[in-house]
Write a protein that holds these residues in place. Structure first.
Motif, short mmCIF file in Angstrom:
data_model
loop_
_atom_site.label_atom_id
_atom_site.label_comp_id
_atom_site.label_asym_id
_atom_site.label_seq_id
_atom_site.Cartn_x
_atom_site.Cartn_y
_atom_site.Cartn_z
N LYS A 1 16.73 75.74 58.75
CA LYS A 1 17.62 76.32 59.77
C LYS A 1 18.88 76.92 59.12
N CYS A 2 19.45 76.20 58.16
CA CYS A 2 20.65 76.72 57.48
C CYS A 2 20.32 78.03 56.77
N GLU A 3 19.16 78.06 56.13
CA GLU A 3 18.74 79.28 55.42
C GLU A 3 18.55 80.42 56.43
N HIS A 4 17.84 80.13 57.50
CA HIS A 4 17.58 81.13 58.53
C HIS A 4 18.88 81.65 59.16
N VAL B 1 21.07 77.78 50.78
CA VAL B 1 21.19 76.32 50.63
C VAL B 1 21.02 75.96 49.16
N ARG B 2 22.04 75.33 48.61
CA ARG B 2 22.01 74.97 47.20
C ARG B 2 22.20 73.47 47.03
N PRO B 3 21.42 72.82 46.16
CA PRO B 3 21.52 71.37 46.00
C PRO B 3 22.55 70.96 44.95
N ALA B 4 23.18 69.81 45.17
CA ALA B 4 24.13 69.26 44.19
C ALA B 4 23.64 67.88 43.74
N LEU B 5 23.82 67.63 42.46
CA LEU B 5 23.36 66.38 41.84
C LEU B 5 24.49 65.35 41.84
N GLY B 6 24.28 64.25 42.55
CA GLY B 6 25.38 63.29 42.68
C GLY B 6 25.03 61.86 42.33
#
Ligand code: MN
Length: 249
Positions: free
Chosen positions: A24-27, A55-60
């Motif tokens: 949804k965020c991408e759309h 949408v980009r992922p972060a490593l936490g």
């Protein structure tokens, strides 16, 4: 000018409909940084987002999990070269987590040292009751020289904010922060070109409903009011800030 919404700190994988929400965020073209609380969540976040634009992922490795999960720093190290965004990381000295504070410092010091060595990362940092310690570790490695740092939900003093600004930090702010006098005061102090928006979902509610990335518009409305701009102008401002930040690494 068209400017998409920006949710620069959201835990998409903690929503029940994680995969649908990513799509949804991408759309909807909402720039979303999906932060993780444990590096074990990285592979799934990476796979789901690797072909996406918004949408980009972060490593936490979240400071509130360090008491039980500090050994996962080895997993964090393993995925580190794959990640452009780092977070959620940082320190939390509030009473519930203070017991692990020394351990948190060791982990955060390691994470910042790795970022210094590699450069080119965008780091989203938690600093509850610990802004001074966070800034000291950032200073120790001069980490903001080759990386970009975003202080998420900053609640430190104005002098700590000044120190962070001098290092080149950005601040991602949310609607909950902007509903407090202290948060609004911070926003009158920080230059408008250092501000980004976030929801920190699913940890923030509005009228008993959990916020999701599209609701970052609430934060834009508050910023517009504080900055004396229209919502459209505030949205463009935040978009330009993100563009500048991302072009700096
Ligand atoms: Mn968070």
């Amino acid at each position: 000018m068209y400017a998409s919404l920006i949710d620069y700190h959201c835990h998409l994988d903690l929503y029940p409909d994680f995969e649908q929400l990513v799509n949804k965020c991408e759309h909807d073209q909402i720039h979303t940084i999906t932060v993780t609380t444990t590096p074990r969540a990285w592979p799934k976040n990476y796979e789901l987002t690797k072909n996406l634009t918004y949408v980009r992922p972060a490593l936490g490795l979240h400071p509130q999990l360090v008491a039980q999960h500090s050994h996962e720093i080895q997993i964090w190290d393993e995925y580190f070269p794959q990640a452009k965004y780092i977070g959620e990381v940082g320190l939390d000295a509030s009473p519930a987590f203070y017991k692990s504070f020394q351990k948190q410092i060791l982990i955060f010091d390691h994470i910042i040292k790795q970022c210094k060595k590699s450069g080119g990362k965008i780091i989203t940092i938690h600093s509850v009751r610990s802004a001074q310690h966070v800034l000291n570790i950032m200073d120790k490695y001069d980490v903001a020289r080759e990386n970009m740092v975003v202080l998420h939900w900053f609640s430190g003093s104005l002098s700590e904010a000044k120190r962070a600004l001098d290092m080149g930090c950005y601040f991602s702010v949310n609607s909950s922060m902007l509903s407090t006098a202290r948060g609004r005061q911070l926003l009158t102090y920080i230059p408008t070109n250092r501000v980004l928006t976030e929801t920190d979902g699913p940890f923030i509610k509005n009228h008993n409903k959990v916020l999701s990335p599209e609701n970052v518009s609430l934060c834009v409305e508050s910023l517009a009011e504080i900055w004396n701009l229209t919502c459209a102008e505030a949205r463009v401002k935040v978009f330009e800030n993100m563009t500048t930040l991302e072009n700096s690494v």
